[in-house]
Scaffold this motif. Structure first.
Motif, mmCIF file in Angstrom:
data_model
loop_
_atom_site.group_PDB
_atom_site.id
_atom_site.type_symbol
_atom_site.label_atom_id
_atom_site.label_comp_id
_atom_site.label_asym_id
_atom_site.label_seq_id
_atom_site.Cartn_x
_atom_site.Cartn_y
_atom_site.Cartn_z
ATOM 1 N N HIS A 122 0.864 -1.176 0.000
ATOM 2 C CA HIS A 122 0.000 0.000 0.000
ATOM 3 C C HIS A 122 0.911 1.240 0.000
ATOM 4 O O HIS A 122 1.721 1.420 0.913
ATOM 5 C CB HIS A 122 -0.899 0.020 1.234
ATOM 6 N N LEU A 123 0.759 2.060 -1.044
ATOM 7 C CA LEU A 123 1.566 3.270 -1.151
ATOM 8 C C LEU A 123 0.725 4.473 -0.745
ATOM 9 O O LEU A 123 -0.413 4.636 -1.209
ATOM 10 C CB LEU A 123 2.075 3.468 -2.582
ATOM 11 N N LEU A 124 1.295 5.319 0.135
ATOM 12 C CA LEU A 124 0.579 6.511 0.609
ATOM 13 C C LEU A 124 1.525 7.716 0.570
ATOM 14 O O LEU A 124 2.730 7.592 0.807
ATOM 15 C CB LEU A 124 0.060 6.324 2.036
ATOM 16 N N LYS A 125 0.936 8.867 0.294
ATOM 17 C CA LYS A 125 1.727 10.086 0.215
ATOM 18 C C LYS A 125 1.797 10.785 1.578
ATOM 19 O O LYS A 125 0.808 10.832 2.320
ATOM 20 C CB LYS A 125 1.135 11.036 -0.831
ATOM 21 N N ILE A 126 2.979 11.333 1.892
ATOM 22 C CA ILE A 126 3.185 12.103 3.122
ATOM 23 C C ILE A 126 3.410 13.557 2.718
ATOM 24 O O ILE A 126 4.282 13.869 1.907
ATOM 25 C CB ILE A 126 4.413 11.589 3.900
ATOM 26 N N VAL A 127 2.596 14.435 3.274
ATOM 27 C CA VAL A 127 2.689 15.850 2.927
ATOM 28 C C VAL A 127 3.036 16.668 4.162
ATOM 29 O O VAL A 127 2.760 16.273 5.293
ATOM 30 C CB VAL A 127 1.367 16.367 2.309
ATOM 31 N N TYR B 93 -3.195 -1.212 5.331
ATOM 32 C CA TYR B 93 -3.562 0.121 4.877
ATOM 33 C C TYR B 93 -3.792 1.058 6.069
ATOM 34 O O TYR B 93 -3.322 2.211 6.084
ATOM 35 C CB TYR B 93 -4.809 0.064 3.995
ATOM 36 N N MET B 94 -4.514 0.556 7.098
ATOM 37 C CA MET B 94 -4.796 1.375 8.278
ATOM 38 C C MET B 94 -3.510 1.715 9.026
ATOM 39 O O MET B 94 -3.338 2.843 9.489
ATOM 40 C CB MET B 94 -5.771 0.647 9.201
ATOM 41 N N VAL B 95 -2.601 0.747 9.135
ATOM 42 C CA VAL B 95 -1.321 1.011 9.784
ATOM 43 C C VAL B 95 -0.538 2.049 8.989
ATOM 44 O O VAL B 95 0.115 2.933 9.551
ATOM 45 C CB VAL B 95 -0.504 -0.291 9.937
ATOM 46 N N GLY B 96 -0.611 1.951 7.651
ATOM 47 C CA GLY B 96 0.050 2.931 6.806
ATOM 48 C C GLY B 96 -0.488 4.326 7.042
ATOM 49 O O GLY B 96 0.287 5.298 7.118
ATOM 50 N N ARG B 97 -1.816 4.423 7.182
ATOM 51 C CA ARG B 97 -2.428 5.726 7.452
ATOM 52 C C ARG B 97 -1.954 6.287 8.796
ATOM 53 O O ARG B 97 -1.678 7.487 8.923
ATOM 54 C CB ARG B 97 -3.953 5.600 7.470
ATOM 55 N N ILE B 98 -1.857 5.399 9.788
ATOM 56 C CA ILE B 98 -1.376 5.827 11.109
ATOM 57 C C ILE B 98 0.077 6.309 11.011
ATOM 58 O O ILE B 98 0.453 7.331 11.597
ATOM 59 C CB ILE B 98 -1.503 4.678 12.133
ATOM 60 N N ALA B 99 0.887 5.562 10.238
ATOM 61 C CA ALA B 99 2.291 5.937 10.072
ATOM 62 C C ALA B 99 2.417 7.288 9.373
ATOM 63 O O ALA B 99 3.246 8.128 9.753
ATOM 64 C CB ALA B 99 3.035 4.864 9.274
#
Length: 359
Positions: free
Chosen positions: A63-68, A87-93
């Motif tokens: 799961h790839l997520l952007k950090i802004v 995905y949820m852990v990624g969002r938390i990270a």
């Protein structure tokens, strides 16, 4: 920008709690930190996602997520795992790293703000606007301490000060040069001169015992407004200089107790030279007998009391009188009289000031 070590600690702690592997990439597809081998992800995949308008994307089990950071795209986070938990852990990270970015940027901005504040590089309107943005109280009593380390161990002094004074109580530690560490201390409304002196003495003692540093500490007067912090800083700088010239034996100097030394420090150089010439003529005070000078200084400490001075120096009264008369022959000043004692004391202080300027 936050350090690689901080990012590593952040994702490793999350992995130990959630068992989900995480990795952080920069916008060019280069790996910054990772808890797993992510060779399957090519630079092209990362750059392609970076250029897409989507906030998240799934590539296989990743799961790839952007950090802004304040609307600016700075990192890409990868959470490995096929389930929605990854995905949820990624969002938390992502949330955690974005908060770290904000905190570190605020920390840097605070340091920059206080440095410019001390150096009078800010307009009054900027002081209040930036203080509001950085959550710094404006109307609280503060005082500036300058800690001169006289060594190359400024980092050790800074770390020790940070362990002694917390930003949570409104204190701030910074530096504007490589020789001094600056403490901007927030005070309680009832803190008086005794508390200020005790704080300075505590710094000296802690530096000596914990960091093995021989330091001098100077501080200015208490100011009630944030905009006046630079005034306390300038006073502390003067106290530091005046202390090194006239009160060498003291490790702590307060601007409010500099006495006549502060007056001499602000005299024009030419006026000082004329005064020295009038008092001593062709005599060089630096060539005076050290024994006589130390005797006279002890004489002054004992308020011109011959008996008490001779007792403390373990010399006969007549020996003391002989030394005083010897000084009188060379200078024309009888320091047993108040006027001549005052003249000689001030003249020697002016001489020390001139010698300091020459050095």
């Amino acid at each position: 920008m936050i350090s690689t070590q901080v990012l590593t600690n952040c994702i490793e702690e999350l992995r130990s709690i959630t068992r989900v592997n995480l990795a952080v990439f920069d916008l060019n597809g280069a790996e910054v930190v990772s808890t797993f081998e992510c060779s399957e992800l090519s630079d092209g995949m990362i750059r392609s996602f970076a250029e897409s308008p989507a906030d998240s994307q799934v590539i296989g089990a990743d799961h790839l997520l952007k950090i802004v950071d304040e609307g600016e795209f700075v990192y890409i986070l990868v959470a490995r795992g096929a389930s929605d938990d990854a995905y949820m852990v990624g969002r938390i990270a992502v949330c955690q790293i974005q908060q770290l970015l904000t905190a570190y940027k605020e920390r840097f901005d605070r340091n920059n703000f206080f440095q410019n504040l001390l150096m009078d590089n800010l307009l009054l309107v900027d002081v209040y606007n930036r203080a509001k943005k950085l959550h710094i109280e404006v109307a609280v009593p503060r005082v500036v301490y300058i800690i001169e380390t006289q060594s190359e161990k400024d980092s050790a002094a800074t770390e020790l000060l940070k362990s002694m004074f917390s930003s949570q109580t409104g204190d701030f530690i910074t530096a504007v040069d490589e020789n001094n560490v600056i403490l901007i201390k927030t005070l309680e409304p009832n803190d008086g001169d005794a508390q200020l002196e005790q704080t300075a003495q505590t710094i000296v003692d802690m530096m000596s015992t914990e960091a093995m540093l021989n330091v001098r500490v100077a501080y200015g007067t208490v100011v009630q407004e944030l905009k006046d912090v630079s005034k306390s800083y300038k006073e502390a700088m003067m106290a530091l200089d005046v202390g090194k010239i006239f009160y060498v034996e003291k490790k702590v100097n307060a601007y409010g107790s500099l006495g006549i030394g502060r007056l001499i420090y602000q005299l024009p150089v030419n006026l000082c030279r004329i005064f020295i010439s009038e008092i001593f003529g062709d005599n060089d005070p630096g060539e005076f007998d050290e024994e006589i000078v130390s005797t006279v200084n002890k004489f002054f400490e004992n308020n011109l009391n011959v008996s008490e001075t001779s007792r403390q120096l373990f010399v006969h009264r007549n020996t003391l009188v002989y030394r005083i008369e010897k000084l009188e022959k060379s200078t024309g000043l009888d320091v047993r009289t108040f006027d001549d004692a005052l003249t000689f004391k001030i003249a020697m202080m002016v001489y020390n000031y001139m010698k300091y300027l020459d050095q």
